[in-house]
Enzyme design. Structure first.
Site, PDB file in Angstrom:
ATOM      1  N   TRP A 174      -5.345   1.305  10.300  1.00  0.00           N
ATOM      2  CA  TRP A 174      -5.462   1.242   8.848  1.00  0.00           C
ATOM      3  C   TRP A 174      -5.147  -0.162   8.341  1.00  0.00           C
ATOM      4  O   TRP A 174      -5.733  -0.613   7.355  1.00  0.00           O
ATOM      5  CB  TRP A 174      -4.552   2.267   8.206  1.00  0.00           C
ATOM      6  CG  TRP A 174      -4.708   2.355   6.714  1.00  0.00           C
ATOM      7  CD1 TRP A 174      -3.755   2.112   5.776  1.00  0.00           C
ATOM      8  CD2 TRP A 174      -5.893   2.703   5.987  1.00  0.00           C
ATOM      9  NE1 TRP A 174      -4.271   2.295   4.504  1.00  0.00           N
ATOM     10  CE2 TRP A 174      -5.582   2.653   4.609  1.00  0.00           C
ATOM     11  CE3 TRP A 174      -7.194   3.045   6.354  1.00  0.00           C
ATOM     12  CZ2 TRP A 174      -6.523   2.932   3.617  1.00  0.00           C
ATOM     13  CZ3 TRP A 174      -8.121   3.324   5.369  1.00  0.00           C
ATOM     14  CH2 TRP A 174      -7.789   3.261   4.022  1.00  0.00           C
ATOM     15  N   TYR A 188       0.840  -1.201   0.000  1.00  0.00           N
ATOM     16  CA  TYR A 188       0.000   0.000   0.000  1.00  0.00           C
ATOM     17  C   TYR A 188       0.874   1.249   0.000  1.00  0.00           C
ATOM     18  O   TYR A 188       0.632   2.194  -0.760  1.00  0.00           O
ATOM     19  CB  TYR A 188      -0.928  -0.021   1.218  1.00  0.00           C
ATOM     20  CG  TYR A 188      -1.707   1.260   1.404  1.00  0.00           C
ATOM     21  CD1 TYR A 188      -2.749   1.582   0.530  1.00  0.00           C
ATOM     22  CD2 TYR A 188      -1.410   2.147   2.434  1.00  0.00           C
ATOM     23  CE1 TYR A 188      -3.468   2.766   0.684  1.00  0.00           C
ATOM     24  CE2 TYR A 188      -2.120   3.321   2.596  1.00  0.00           C
ATOM     25  CZ  TYR A 188      -3.141   3.630   1.719  1.00  0.00           C
ATOM     26  OH  TYR A 188      -3.841   4.801   1.875  1.00  0.00           O
ATOM     27  N   GLU A 203     -11.530   5.403   4.937  1.00  0.00           N
ATOM     28  CA  GLU A 203     -10.944   6.239   5.988  1.00  0.00           C
ATOM     29  C   GLU A 203     -11.951   6.433   7.124  1.00  0.00           C
ATOM     30  O   GLU A 203     -11.574   6.423   8.294  1.00  0.00           O
ATOM     31  CB  GLU A 203     -10.517   7.594   5.423  1.00  0.00           C
ATOM     32  CG  GLU A 203      -9.296   7.551   4.518  1.00  0.00           C
ATOM     33  CD  GLU A 203      -7.993   7.271   5.242  1.00  0.00           C
ATOM     34  OE1 GLU A 203      -7.986   7.183   6.485  1.00  0.00           O
ATOM     35  OE2 GLU A 203      -6.971   7.129   4.542  1.00  0.00           O
TER      36      GLU A 203
END
Length: 203
Positions: free
Chosen positions: A54, A24, A46
């Site tokens: 995350w 990522y 988000e």
């Protein structure tokens, strides 16, 4: 501290060495996104992260894409109570009713923004004059979590009926979709995105 992860490349230290997180960092974070569905996806993810890590969201990402029809706002906006209950029973996503309902409300707002501005991307990128803001951070301690621009975007999105779009979430979103380049200055991605590598002292 800025450090390498399993190869010769220098990366931002926060990505650690978990493969999905490293990928990522290398291929997405900080790289400009101007596709409306992708921007909607990142906004919802988000928001889903709120109170979580995350990495947790990244591991559930493919489940989210399947559950939310690849984040097509024109489809998500049509979700009814039966669909909401289906999502609440899906162990592959974060089963938080407020966050699920927010995705639907946010889809409605995105469609309205597209009607008004031509695209969600044009609306968002106009806040940064359609080019990334490039910061010069060397360590995690340099990071900020909000900015005057994220404050403005958050305020406007809330006016438009969106939820889970506080300034901190919006700043993280801006980082993720490349509206802000917050890679550390000796990270290889910073060099790729800016065309220059600025030496810094390792700490």
């Amino acid at each position: 501290m800025i450090e390498s992860c399993n190869d010769a490349k220098i990366r931002c230290s926060w990505c650690g060495d978990t493969p999905i997180y490293v990928d990522y960092h290398d291929t997405e974070w900080g790289r400009p996104v101007r596709d409306d569905n992708k921007l909607f996806e990142m906004l919802i993810l988000e928001g889903a992260q709120a109170g979580l890590s995350w990495l947790t969201i990244l591991k559930k990402r493919e489940n989210y894409r399947a559950a939310f029809d690849n984040f097509d706002p024109a489809i998500v906006v049509q979700y009814d109570n039966a669909k909401i209950e289906e999502l609440m029973a899906n162990p592959g996503i974060v089963r938080n009713r407020l966050k699920v309902n927010a995705a639907i409300a946010n889809a409605k707002a995105v469609l309205a923004i597209q009607e008004e501005h031509g695209s969600f991307a044009h609306y968002l990128w106009s806040y940064v004059a359609h080019k990334p803001i490039v910061n010069r951070f060397a360590t995690v301690e340099d990071f900020v979590t909000t900015s005057p621009i994220s404050d403005k975007i958050s305020k406007d999105l809330k006016k438009r009926g969106m939820n889970f779009v506080g300034s901190t979430i919006i700043y993280a979103f801006m980082q993720g979709v490349g509206m802000v380049n917050d890679h550390f200055v000796d990270c290889f991605v910073y060099e790729e995105l800016t065309g220059c590598c600025v030496p810094v002292a390792h700490v």
